[in-house]
Design an enzyme around this catalytic site. Structure first.
Site, PDB file in Angstrom:
ATOM      1  N   ASN A 112      -3.134   9.766 -10.986  1.00 12.35           N
ATOM      2  CA  ASN A 112      -3.061  10.924 -12.106  1.00 12.35           C
ATOM      3  C   ASN A 112      -4.201  10.035 -13.688  1.00 12.35           C
ATOM      4  OD1 ASN A 112      -1.755   9.866 -15.157  1.00 12.35           O
ATOM      5  ND2 ASN A 112      -0.609   8.176 -13.739  1.00 12.35           N
TER       6      ASN A 112
ATOM      7  N   CYS B  37      -2.277   1.499 -19.085  1.00 12.39           N
ATOM      8  CA  CYS B  37      -3.292   2.902 -18.534  1.00 12.39           C
ATOM      9  C   CYS B  37      -4.354   2.720 -18.519  1.00 12.39           C
ATOM     10  CB  CYS B  37      -2.644   3.850 -19.863  1.00 12.39           C
ATOM     11  SG  CYS B  37      -3.428   5.193 -18.854  1.00 12.39           S
TER      12      CYS B  37
ATOM     13  N   CYS C 135       5.105  -3.255  17.908  1.00 12.09           N
ATOM     14  CA  CYS C 135       5.399  -1.908  18.904  1.00 12.09           C
ATOM     15  C   CYS C 135       6.549  -1.392  17.677  1.00 12.09           C
ATOM     16  CB  CYS C 135       6.082  -3.481  18.793  1.00 12.09           C
ATOM     17  SG  CYS C 135       7.532  -3.169  20.387  1.00 12.09           S
TER      18      CYS C 135
ATOM     19  N   THR D 290      -0.519   1.591 -13.651  1.00 14.98           N
ATOM     20  CA  THR D 290      -1.271   1.389 -12.788  1.00 14.98           C
ATOM     21  C   THR D 290      -2.602   1.108 -12.103  1.00 14.98           C
ATOM     22  OG1 THR D 290      -2.241   3.729 -14.366  1.00 14.98           O
ATOM     23  CG2 THR D 290      -0.771   4.459 -12.820  1.00 14.98           C
TER      24      THR D 290
END
Lengths: 444, 472
Positions: free
Chosen positions: B75, B136, B387, B202
């Site tokens: 964002n 931020c 697998c 973030t």
């Protein structure tokens, strides 16, 4: 009342014959392609007669390279879209998908294949073109899967190609013989138009080759002749009453259905004779055309039918009933078909024997004979040095498709005796390579 | 057995369960927070308050994996763009209606005076705690706030000290992962007097590039900017940083774990590595607040099965087992076992080991089930990871567990390799194929399809090579 009402219009016909492998939308293609495991030495590839690199094209779809996916498919099989829809994928690629062993639904390879190719066709993506002209000419007899595939491959190798087709549409049984719920005429013909546009071979419609004189003319003008003639009409049963009206061959019935749709007349009570895939198709089709009672009569037991299980299931799903261990002895009626006289049979040591005194008449107003197609032996007899095997199939080199007359090559039903579109298409591609090899060697 | 107690007391902030909404779009308004509490969330960290911002249109970008959407999310939205007074009024209203739920005010301002003012304001509105947004990584950091603070421990400490001058409720410092050592700002927070830390914020990112417009997502009028990355894909990074803070002897603060939490399992992982509350954003933005039902039910069930009565019975329970590499037992030995009856024959293990590991799997004629070459298997796990069948390939212990030898011990004993061609190198005498054995190996399998065969036959007129150099 029957499961299906007799269709009286195009929309009703298409509703009754809804596609069993409908087109995927982009979301479904994304979800389905995301499930592919990208197996090493993938069993699906090995199960595909044309050896399409299936994990590769699925990965291409998944990454938004749908055009690349179409290229991957067409590189191996020129009938890519048709095969995605008409192939018995249940016993080929999808049957080999490793998910089956995990009891998880296999990847819908056929539908993904058609998803990619159909987009290329609709957007007329230029994926292929003719190779540089090499000055040599090949005549192709028959515009079916074998003939058209050979034509495409030969054009890519630089040959001039003329295709001679007895009927007025290309693709052979794809448009004339496949059940309508597997593929529509429009879809088949769109792929044919796309291929013709890509490769630029010439198709001469309504031009049957049937005489020695016509063959001589081809021999004089072309370096090689490719026989993609398929099979002939339905075999006669040699039964009394077979000539009665409403006793028809399955191939002829299906051809009419494909071309005339809801205008095809179908009885109320239909008996289909045979136990192969064509019998299943004919029975399903009769039921979807609104016949109230469709019986599939086969002279051996259920387990011995040649048809794939899923084809029989499809027929049962639309209300077709099986009648096993019965052999037809007479088509009864008065001008028109009124029933089939059967005798019961028993199989002993692999031999079918009739049970004396067990005769009975099953009433019906239509009989469809799905008892195999005749070989085109009359035409083939006109080709000097051409050998057929004891079943009337053209003898040809397994790898190159070259017949015992070195200037004739062949593949498809005429050579293999009757198989899937995918077999004809891939064998013809190989035969075209065989022609190229032969003409390259014999260059002056 | 009594139902486990999910309630927490996080540095003095009480909450009926450890699941909080992180400071982000889902906590932008009292309407959303009330709806979340109604749905069962235990707490909410309010969308960061400060001087209201102006946002761009086109704010989020997604990283999809095949058909899965928002495996990663980014964002370029900033802090709250709503007036402070509106937010304060709504905080008050939420607290009146939900007195026992946790409402934490996330804050980001610049001057000491601003910090004092806004801390007092949110306290007066009834907030249970404060979270300082030092994380931020886009937009705000360019103005000297957010991660610009989180990346400077000294600045961070100063601001925490300002806040503590007036704070009467617990203060959490939210840390940015855009730093080489997360424990540095964590310790600065402690020195400044903070009551707890939360992490991770973030990660600075470009989530993708538009191949037609030649611009990064999200695209704003043909242009883009770096954003902050979050969602399921960041969980491993978050877990490691939570562990780093939880293990550091000088941090010793309660940790609110954030990063890639979408279900109860993710939450338990954070808790086992030291978090005592967890915060969720992307999953709520993707699926709505309803995911809380699965989270609480899964956590409850897990606690019942493990016999944990409270969250604190499990906080940090995995930490003793998180070691430095040099303390791992070099004598421990596992190798792969393929359980034939489960194998579906995809041969992904074969090609993964062959191309991506140690050529320790062979194919045998007549079967699609690959075979482990025990001598070559280094026990890397790769085959068992690729697998597609559960428990088809297991990694089984081969040593008897009686021996223990670590790199540290070998170093002390002087038995580690020290020269370029040291005989003591781990891979010395380990079998590897000759380089040229790779050429044309299984080409018909690695480059499958008839088209290629025709291309070959046109030139060579020979069938494709079979198993050249292979073990079939």
């Amino acid at each position: 009342m029957a499961e299906y009402q007799t269709p009286t219009s195009e929309p009703e016909f298409h509703a009754n014959f809804a596609q069993i492998k409908p087109r995927m939308n982009t979301s479904e293609a994304l979800f389905e392609s995301s499930r592919c495991l990208f197996c090493f030495d993938a069993p699906c590839i090995n199960a595909c007669p044309s050896g399409i690199d299936i994990p590769q094209f699925i990965r291409q779809i998944n990454t938004g390279n749908t055009t690349g996916a179409a290229r991957t498919i067409y590189e191996a099989n020129y009938f890519g879209n048709a095969c995605g829809k008409v192939c018995p994928t249940e016993v080929l690629c999808e049957g080999a998908c490793v998910y089956n062993l995990q009891e998880v639904k296999p990847i819908e390879i056929g539908r993904l294949q058609s998803f990619a190719t159909r987009e290329a066709i609709e957007q007329d993506k230029q994926l292929f073109g003719p190779g540089p002209a090499n000055g040599r000419k090949v005549a192709v007899i028959g515009a079916g899967p074998a003939g058209i595939s050979a034509a495409c491959e030969l054009r890519s190798l630089g040959y001039e190609v003329d295709v001679f087709e007895a009927k007025d549409q290309p693709s052979g049984l794809t448009v004339y013989g496949v059940a309508p719920y597997k593929i529509t005429n429009e879809e088949v013909l769109a792929e044919m138009a796309y291929l013709e546009g890509q490769f630029g071979y010439r198709v001469h419609y309504n031009q049957p080759i049937s005489s020695r004189r016509e063959l001589e003319a081809l021999e004089a003008s072309y370096d090689v002749i490719f026989l993609g003639i398929g099979l002939g009409p339905t075999n006669a049963l040699q039964l009394p009453g077979e000539e009665r009206s409403n006793c028809v061959g399955a191939v002829e019935f299906i051809e009419q259905l494909r071309q005339r749709h809801h205008h095809t007349a179908v009885g109320r009570r239909v008996i289909v004779l045979g136990g192969g895939n064509t019998a299943m198709d004919a029975a399903s089709e009769a039921a979807r055309m609104g016949a109230e009672d469709v019986v599939l009569a086969y002279r051996r037991g259920k387990e011995e039918m040649g048809a794939y299980d899923f084809e029989y299931d499809l027929a049962k799903g639309v209300g077709v009933k099986g009648l096993f261990n019965v052999a037809p002895v007479e088509i009864v009626g008065n001008g028109k078909v009124e029933g089939v006289k059967f005798v019961r049979t028993a199989t002993l040591n692999g031999q079918v024997r009739t049970v004396p005194g067990s005769e009975f008449v099953a009433p019906c107003d239509m009989v469809i004979k799905a008892t195999g197609q005749a070989k085109q032996t009359q035409l083939l007899a006109l080709i000097p040095g051409l050998r057929l095997d004891d079943k009337g199939r053209i003898v040809a080199d397994e790898r190159t498709g070259q017949t015992t007359n070195p200037r004739y090559f062949t593949s498809g039903d005429a050579r293999n005796g009757g198989a899937e579109v995918v077999n004809a298409s891939s064998e013809a591609k190989a035969a075209a390579r065989g022609i190229h090899e032969y003409l390259t060697k014999t260059k002056d | 057995m009594a139902m486990p107690d999910l309630s927490i007391n996080f540095a003095g902030i009480k909450s009926p369960n450890p699941f909080w909404l992180a400071s982000a779009p889902p906590t932008n308004s009292g309407y959303q927070v009330m709806k979340a509490f109604d749905a069962g969330w235990g707490g909410a960290v309010w969308k960061t308050l400060g001087v209201p911002v102006v946002n761009v249109s086109s704010r989020y970008g997604s990283m999809n994996y095949r058909d899965k959407r928002m495996v990663g999310f980014n964002n370029i939205e900033l802090i709250s763009d709503r007036p402070l007074s509106d937010n304060l009024r709504e905080i008050e209203e939420v607290k009146k209606r939900f007195p026992h739920h946790a409402v934490i005010a996330s804050l980001m301002v610049q001057s000491r005076q601003e910090w004092h003012d806004i801390v007092r304001d949110v306290q007066n509105a009834g907030s249970d705690g404060i979270e300082l947004n030092f994380g931020c990584p886009h937009g705000m950091c360019e103005r000297g706030m957010g991660s610009a603070v989180g990346q400077e421990p000294a600045v961070l400490q100063t601001i925490v000290e300002w806040v503590m001058e007036v704070a009467r409720i617990p203060v959490i410092v939210k840390l940015t992962p855009n730093i080489s050592d997360i424990t540095e700002p964590a310790m600065a927070a402690r020195r400044g007097g903070a009551d707890a830390i939360s992490l991770i914020n973030t990660i600075q990112s470009i989530v993708g590039v538009d191949l037609d417009l030649f611009a990064p997502y999200p695209i704003v009028d043909g242009k883009g900017s770096n954003g902050g990355y979050c969602g399921p894909a960041v969980k491993p990074i978050a877990l490691n940083m939570v562990k780093n803070c939880a293990q550091h002897p000088d941090v010793r603060l309660p940790i609110s774990g954030i990063g890639g939490i979408e279900n109860w399992r993710d939450a338990v992982e954070h808790i086992l590595l030291g978090a005592s509350s967890v915060q969720v954003c992307t999953a709520a933005m993707h699926f709505g607040f309803g995911i809380i039902r699965e989270m609480t039910s899964g956590l409850e069930q897990y606690m019942k099965e493990k016999g944990f009565h409270t969250i604190y019975d499990m906080v940090g329970k995995a930490l003793p087992n998180v070691k430095h590499w040099e303390d791992l037992n070099l004598k421990y030995k596992v190798t792969a076992t393929i359980h034939e009856e489960k194998c579906i024959g995809c041969q992904l293990c074969y090609t993964a080991c062959e191309d991506g590991a140690h050529q320790a799997i062979r194919l045998n004629a007549g079967t699609r089930v690959p075979e482990i070459i025990e001598d070559n298997c280094v026990g890397c796990n790769l085959c068992s990871l690729v697998c597609p069948v559960e428990d088809c390939i297991t990694m089984d212990r081969r040593d008897d567990g009686s021996e223990q030898l670590t790199w540290k011990e070998r170093t002390a004993a002087g038995t580690i390799p020290t020269e370029f061609n040291d005989e003591r190198a781990g891979g010395r005498h380990h079998w590897v194929p000759e380089p040229a054995a790779a050429l044309n190996k299984e080409k018909h399998k690695t480059l499958p399809g008839k088209a290629r065969q025709y291309a070959e036959s046109a030139t060579a007129l020979e069938p494709a090579p079979h198993g050249a150099g292979g073990s079939e």
